[in-house]
Design a protein around this motif. Sequence first.
Motif, PDB file in Angstrom:
ATOM      1  N   LEU A 159     -17.358  -8.645  -0.316  1.00 45.52           N
ATOM      2  CA  LEU A 159     -18.688  -9.037  -0.799  1.00 45.52           C
ATOM      3  C   LEU A 159     -19.526  -9.598   0.339  1.00 45.52           C
ATOM      4  O   LEU A 159     -20.727  -9.336   0.423  1.00 45.52           O
ATOM      5  CB  LEU A 159     -18.572 -10.062  -1.935  1.00 45.52           C
ATOM      6  N   TYR A 160     -18.905 -10.344   1.242  1.00 48.81           N
ATOM      7  CA  TYR A 160     -19.610 -10.882   2.409  1.00 48.81           C
ATOM      8  C   TYR A 160     -20.148  -9.746   3.277  1.00 48.81           C
ATOM      9  O   TYR A 160     -21.311  -9.764   3.698  1.00 48.81           O
ATOM     10  CB  TYR A 160     -18.663 -11.781   3.209  1.00 48.81           C
ATOM     11  N   LEU A 161     -19.326  -8.723   3.529  1.00 46.60           N
ATOM     12  CA  LEU A 161     -19.770  -7.579   4.323  1.00 46.60           C
ATOM     13  C   LEU A 161     -20.904  -6.831   3.622  1.00 46.60           C
ATOM     14  O   LEU A 161     -21.866  -6.402   4.263  1.00 46.60           O
ATOM     15  CB  LEU A 161     -18.595  -6.641   4.604  1.00 46.60           C
ATOM     16  N   PHE A 162     -20.804  -6.685   2.307  1.00 51.94           N
ATOM     17  CA  PHE A 162     -21.867  -6.058   1.522  1.00 51.94           C
ATOM     18  C   PHE A 162     -23.163  -6.856   1.665  1.00 51.94           C
ATOM     19  O   PHE A 162     -24.234  -6.287   1.876  1.00 51.94           O
ATOM     20  CB  PHE A 162     -21.451  -5.969   0.053  1.00 51.94           C
ATOM     21  N   MET A 163     -23.068  -8.190   1.563  1.00 48.71           N
ATOM     22  CA  MET A 163     -24.238  -9.048   1.689  1.00 48.71           C
ATOM     23  C   MET A 163     -24.883  -8.878   3.070  1.00 48.71           C
ATOM     24  O   MET A 163     -26.104  -8.764   3.183  1.00 48.71           O
ATOM     25  CB  MET A 163     -23.845 -10.513   1.481  1.00 48.71           C
ATOM     26  N   LEU A 164     -24.065  -8.818   4.127  1.00 47.60           N
ATOM     27  CA  LEU A 164     -24.605  -8.637   5.475  1.00 47.60           C
ATOM     28  C   LEU A 164     -25.325  -7.293   5.615  1.00 47.60           C
ATOM     29  O   LEU A 164     -26.408  -7.221   6.206  1.00 47.60           O
ATOM     30  CB  LEU A 164     -23.485  -8.726   6.520  1.00 47.60           C
ATOM     31  N   ARG A 165     -24.727  -6.230   5.048  1.00 47.90           N
ATOM     32  CA  ARG A 165     -25.378  -4.903   5.104  1.00 47.90           C
ATOM     33  C   ARG A 165     -26.706  -4.918   4.375  1.00 47.90           C
ATOM     34  O   ARG A 165     -27.703  -4.365   4.845  1.00 47.90           O
ATOM     35  CB  ARG A 165     -24.462  -3.836   4.501  1.00 47.90           C
ATOM     36  N   GLU A 166     -26.727  -5.545   3.200  1.00 49.52           N
ATOM     37  CA  GLU A 166     -27.973  -5.630   2.420  1.00 49.52           C
ATOM     38  C   GLU A 166     -29.036  -6.425   3.177  1.00 49.52           C
ATOM     39  O   GLU A 166     -30.210  -6.046   3.181  1.00 49.52           O
ATOM     40  CB  GLU A 166     -27.708  -6.267   1.058  1.00 49.52           C
ATOM     41  N   GLN A 167     -28.648  -7.494   3.816  1.00 52.88           N
ATOM     42  CA  GLN A 167     -29.600  -8.316   4.577  1.00 52.88           C
ATOM     43  C   GLN A 167     -30.156  -7.512   5.757  1.00 52.88           C
ATOM     44  O   GLN A 167     -31.368  -7.557   6.013  1.00 52.88           O
ATOM     45  CB  GLN A 167     -28.949  -9.602   5.069  1.00 52.88           C
ATOM     46  N   ARG A 168     -29.287  -6.767   6.449  1.00 50.32           N
ATOM     47  CA  ARG A 168     -29.767  -5.932   7.565  1.00 50.32           C
ATOM     48  C   ARG A 168     -30.707  -4.848   7.068  1.00 50.32           C
ATOM     49  O   ARG A 168     -31.719  -4.566   7.691  1.00 50.32           O
ATOM     50  CB  ARG A 168     -28.583  -5.299   8.291  1.00 50.32           C
TER      51      ARG A 168
ATOM     52  N   ALA B 272     -10.665  -8.289  22.014  1.00 51.61           N
ATOM     53  CA  ALA B 272     -12.064  -8.313  21.582  1.00 51.61           C
ATOM     54  C   ALA B 272     -12.251  -7.290  20.468  1.00 51.61           C
ATOM     55  O   ALA B 272     -11.691  -6.200  20.518  1.00 51.61           O
ATOM     56  CB  ALA B 272     -12.987  -8.000  22.749  1.00 51.61           C
ATOM     57  N   GLN B 273     -13.011  -7.674  19.468  1.00 48.58           N
ATOM     58  CA  GLN B 273     -13.266  -6.781  18.342  1.00 48.58           C
ATOM     59  C   GLN B 273     -14.776  -6.697  18.104  1.00 48.58           C
ATOM     60  O   GLN B 273     -15.280  -7.213  17.099  1.00 48.58           O
ATOM     61  CB  GLN B 273     -12.559  -7.295  17.097  1.00 48.58           C
ATOM     62  N   PRO B 274     -15.489  -6.049  18.989  1.00 50.39           N
ATOM     63  CA  PRO B 274     -16.956  -6.042  18.870  1.00 50.39           C
ATOM     64  C   PRO B 274     -17.483  -5.332  17.627  1.00 50.39           C
ATOM     65  O   PRO B 274     -18.589  -5.612  17.182  1.00 50.39           O
ATOM     66  CB  PRO B 274     -17.423  -5.326  20.137  1.00 50.39           C
ATOM     67  N   ARG B 275     -16.696  -4.451  17.024  1.00 53.24           N
ATOM     68  CA  ARG B 275     -17.156  -3.700  15.857  1.00 53.24           C
ATOM     69  C   ARG B 275     -16.715  -4.332  14.545  1.00 53.24           C
ATOM     70  O   ARG B 275     -16.985  -3.812  13.484  1.00 53.24           O
ATOM     71  CB  ARG B 275     -16.655  -2.256  15.920  1.00 53.24           C
ATOM     72  N   ASN B 276     -15.991  -5.457  14.600  1.00 58.95           N
ATOM     73  CA  ASN B 276     -15.489  -6.113  13.401  1.00 58.95           C
ATOM     74  C   ASN B 276     -16.399  -7.287  13.047  1.00 58.95           C
ATOM     75  O   ASN B 276     -16.348  -8.326  13.708  1.00 58.95           O
ATOM     76  CB  ASN B 276     -14.052  -6.594  13.622  1.00 58.95           C
ATOM     77  N   PRO B 277     -17.221  -7.160  12.008  1.00 58.58           N
ATOM     78  CA  PRO B 277     -18.149  -8.241  11.662  1.00 58.58           C
ATOM     79  C   PRO B 277     -17.465  -9.502  11.162  1.00 58.58           C
ATOM     80  O   PRO B 277     -18.080 -10.563  11.115  1.00 58.58           O
ATOM     81  CB  PRO B 277     -19.040  -7.627  10.581  1.00 58.58           C
TER      82      PRO B 277
END
Length: 87
Positions: free
Chosen positions: A71-80, A9-14
């Motif tokens: 870039l996907y991770l950046f997009m998720l951070r920006e959305q949050r 399990a990788q709960p901290r890996n988006p």
Amino acid sequence: MHETPPRVAQPRNPLHGVTLETIVRALEAHYGWADLAKRIPVRCFSHDPSVKSSLKFLRKTPWAREKVEGLYLFMLREQRRMQRPAD
């Protein structure tokens, strides 16, 4: 006979459990092909772009896949960040 190791399990890996196709579709929906090609200058985003051609290229090109995932991770951070209530 080889046994497959159990999945950890990788709960901290988006990115855990997110397919490359899901990532490409989300980025295209958020940025569009033109802006995506500016952010990551590869032909699969700038010349006759499609999800299929992008997946084919990204699966063979680790450095480009890393940029797309970043870039996907950046997009998720920006959305949050945009969803947080103002103090």
